[in-house]
Scaffold this motif. Structure first.
Motif, short mmCIF file in Angstrom:
data_model
loop_
_atom_site.label_atom_id
_atom_site.label_comp_id
_atom_site.label_asym_id
_atom_site.label_seq_id
_atom_site.Cartn_x
_atom_site.Cartn_y
_atom_site.Cartn_z
N GLN A 1 -57.21 5.92 -41.54
CA GLN A 1 -57.25 4.48 -41.78
C GLN A 1 -55.91 3.89 -42.21
O GLN A 1 -55.52 2.83 -41.71
CB GLN A 1 -58.35 4.12 -42.78
N PRO A 2 -55.14 4.52 -43.10
CA PRO A 2 -53.83 3.93 -43.46
C PRO A 2 -52.89 3.77 -42.25
O PRO A 2 -52.16 2.78 -42.17
CB PRO A 2 -53.25 4.91 -44.48
N LEU A 3 -52.93 4.71 -41.31
CA LEU A 3 -52.09 4.56 -40.11
C LEU A 3 -52.61 3.44 -39.22
O LEU A 3 -51.82 2.70 -38.63
CB LEU A 3 -52.03 5.88 -39.33
N ARG A 4 -53.92 3.31 -39.13
CA ARG A 4 -54.49 2.20 -38.34
C ARG A 4 -54.12 0.86 -38.98
O ARG A 4 -53.79 -0.10 -38.28
CB ARG A 4 -56.00 2.35 -38.23
N GLU A 5 -54.18 0.79 -40.31
CA GLU A 5 -53.80 -0.45 -40.99
C GLU A 5 -52.33 -0.76 -40.78
O GLU A 5 -51.95 -1.92 -40.57
CB GLU A 5 -54.12 -0.34 -42.49
N GLN A 6 -51.50 0.27 -40.80
CA GLN A 6 -50.07 0.09 -40.54
C GLN A 6 -49.87 -0.46 -39.13
O GLN A 6 -49.07 -1.35 -38.91
CB GLN A 6 -49.33 1.42 -40.73
N ARG A 7 -50.58 0.10 -38.17
CA ARG A 7 -50.49 -0.34 -36.78
C ARG A 7 -50.93 -1.80 -36.64
O ARG A 7 -50.29 -2.59 -35.97
CB ARG A 7 -51.34 0.59 -35.91
N LEU A 8 -52.02 -2.16 -37.32
CA LEU A 8 -52.50 -3.55 -37.26
C LEU A 8 -51.49 -4.50 -37.91
O LEU A 8 -51.29 -5.62 -37.42
CB LEU A 8 -53.87 -3.66 -37.93
N GLY A 9 -50.86 -4.07 -38.99
CA GLY A 9 -49.84 -4.89 -39.63
C GLY A 9 -48.65 -5.11 -38.71
O GLY A 9 -48.09 -6.22 -38.64
N MET A 10 -48.26 -4.07 -37.99
CA MET A 10 -47.16 -4.19 -37.04
C MET A 10 -47.53 -5.15 -35.91
O MET A 10 -46.72 -5.98 -35.49
CB MET A 10 -46.85 -2.79 -36.50
N GLU A 11 -48.76 -5.04 -35.44
CA GLU A 11 -49.21 -5.95 -34.37
C GLU A 11 -49.23 -7.40 -34.86
O GLU A 11 -48.85 -8.31 -34.13
CB GLU A 11 -50.59 -5.53 -33.86
N ALA A 12 -49.66 -7.61 -36.10
CA ALA A 12 -49.67 -8.98 -36.65
C ALA A 12 -48.25 -9.52 -36.76
O ALA A 12 -48.00 -10.71 -36.50
CB ALA A 12 -50.35 -8.98 -38.02
N TRP A 13 -47.30 -8.65 -37.14
CA TRP A 13 -45.90 -9.05 -37.22
C TRP A 13 -45.39 -9.48 -35.84
O TRP A 13 -44.78 -10.54 -35.70
CB TRP A 13 -45.09 -7.88 -37.78
N ILE A 14 -45.67 -8.67 -34.81
CA ILE A 14 -45.26 -9.00 -33.44
C ILE A 14 -45.95 -10.28 -32.97
O ILE A 14 -45.33 -11.14 -32.34
CB ILE A 14 -45.58 -7.82 -32.47
N HIS A 15 -47.23 -10.43 -33.31
CA HIS A 15 -47.99 -11.63 -32.94
C HIS A 15 -47.29 -12.88 -33.50
O HIS A 15 -47.08 -13.87 -32.78
CB HIS A 15 -49.42 -11.52 -33.47
N GLY A 16 -46.91 -12.83 -34.77
CA GLY A 16 -46.25 -13.97 -35.40
C GLY A 16 -44.91 -14.29 -34.75
O GLY A 16 -44.57 -15.46 -34.56
N ILE A 17 -44.17 -13.25 -34.42
CA ILE A 17 -42.87 -13.47 -33.77
C ILE A 17 -43.06 -14.09 -32.39
O ILE A 17 -42.36 -15.05 -32.03
CB ILE A 17 -42.09 -12.14 -33.66
N LEU A 18 -44.00 -13.57 -31.61
CA LEU A 18 -44.24 -14.13 -30.27
C LEU A 18 -44.74 -15.57 -30.36
O LEU A 18 -44.39 -16.40 -29.51
CB LEU A 18 -45.22 -13.25 -29.49
N LEU A 19 -45.53 -15.86 -31.37
CA LEU A 19 -46.00 -17.24 -31.56
C LEU A 19 -44.83 -18.16 -31.87
O LEU A 19 -44.72 -19.25 -31.30
CB LEU A 19 -47.03 -17.28 -32.70
N GLU A 20 -43.93 -17.70 -32.73
CA GLU A 20 -42.76 -18.50 -33.10
C GLU A 20 -41.80 -18.67 -31.93
O GLU A 20 -41.23 -19.75 -31.71
CB GLU A 20 -42.04 -17.85 -34.27
#
Length: 178
Positions: free
Chosen positions: A112-131
């Motif tokens: 689960q900690p690795l999955r959470e890390q992966r989801l956090g990375m995806e959220a970071w990329i999502h925010g950058i692509l939105l911006e």
């Protein structure tokens, strides 16, 4: 966190990255970390606890590595992703191999900690692509993550010299396309 615990976690990651998850034992971690016999067992009583501790430590290290560099343009994004892949397939290739091995071998709760890390990375990329782009570009964050992960896997398994920036640029451009 105690330095003994951290040394055990780091040694375990190196051990898994070099020899696979089946090489992971308390005694081998003690030896690899140059710790007195039984030290790893004092921090991680069972093999399951050791695996969970390794995953937790690896996720924390990866969050630290990611940092919070400012990305204000397409070129900034290409550069940041390229640098991450370069490091994860170069100096940190052992940790990358260990992460893949743990994803495959660990039970859902332990990973689960690795999955959470992966989801956090995806959220970071999502925010950058939105911006940088638009809501449709942001919706392509999973695509961009998959492209980068595929390139990383290719570099650590097939071709360690495969080009990075050119491939990442194509994926970023596809994600940002309107």
């Amino acid at each position: 966190m105690s330095s003994t615990r951290r040394r055990a976690q780091d040694a375990a990651v190196d051990l898994i990255g070099a020899e696979g998850i089946r090489a992971l034992t308390h005694g081998r971690v003690d030896a690899a970390a140059s710790l007195p016999a039984g030290s790893t067992s004092n921090h991680f009583r069972t093999r399951a606890a050791l695996i969970a501790g390794v995953i937790e430590g690896m996720a924390a290290a990866e969050r630290e590595d990611a940092g919070a560099s400012a990305i204000r343009s397409r070129d900034d994004l290409v550069g940041a992703l390229s640098r991450m892949i370069e490091v994860q397939s170069g100096p940190l290739a052992g940790r990358t191999r260990a992460r893949y091995a743990l994803f495959l071998e660990a039970d859902a709760d332990a990973a689960q900690p690795l999955r959470e890390q992966r989801l956090g990375m995806e959220a970071w990329i999502h925010g950058i692509l939105l911006e940088l782009g638009s809501p449709p570009a942001a919706a392509r964050a999973p695509f961009l993550m998959a492209a980068c992960e595929g390139l990383l896997l290719h570099r650590i398994t097939v071709d360690p010299d495969a080009p990075i920036a050119e491939v990442v640029a194509v994926a970023v451009d596809a994600a940002l396309a309107s």
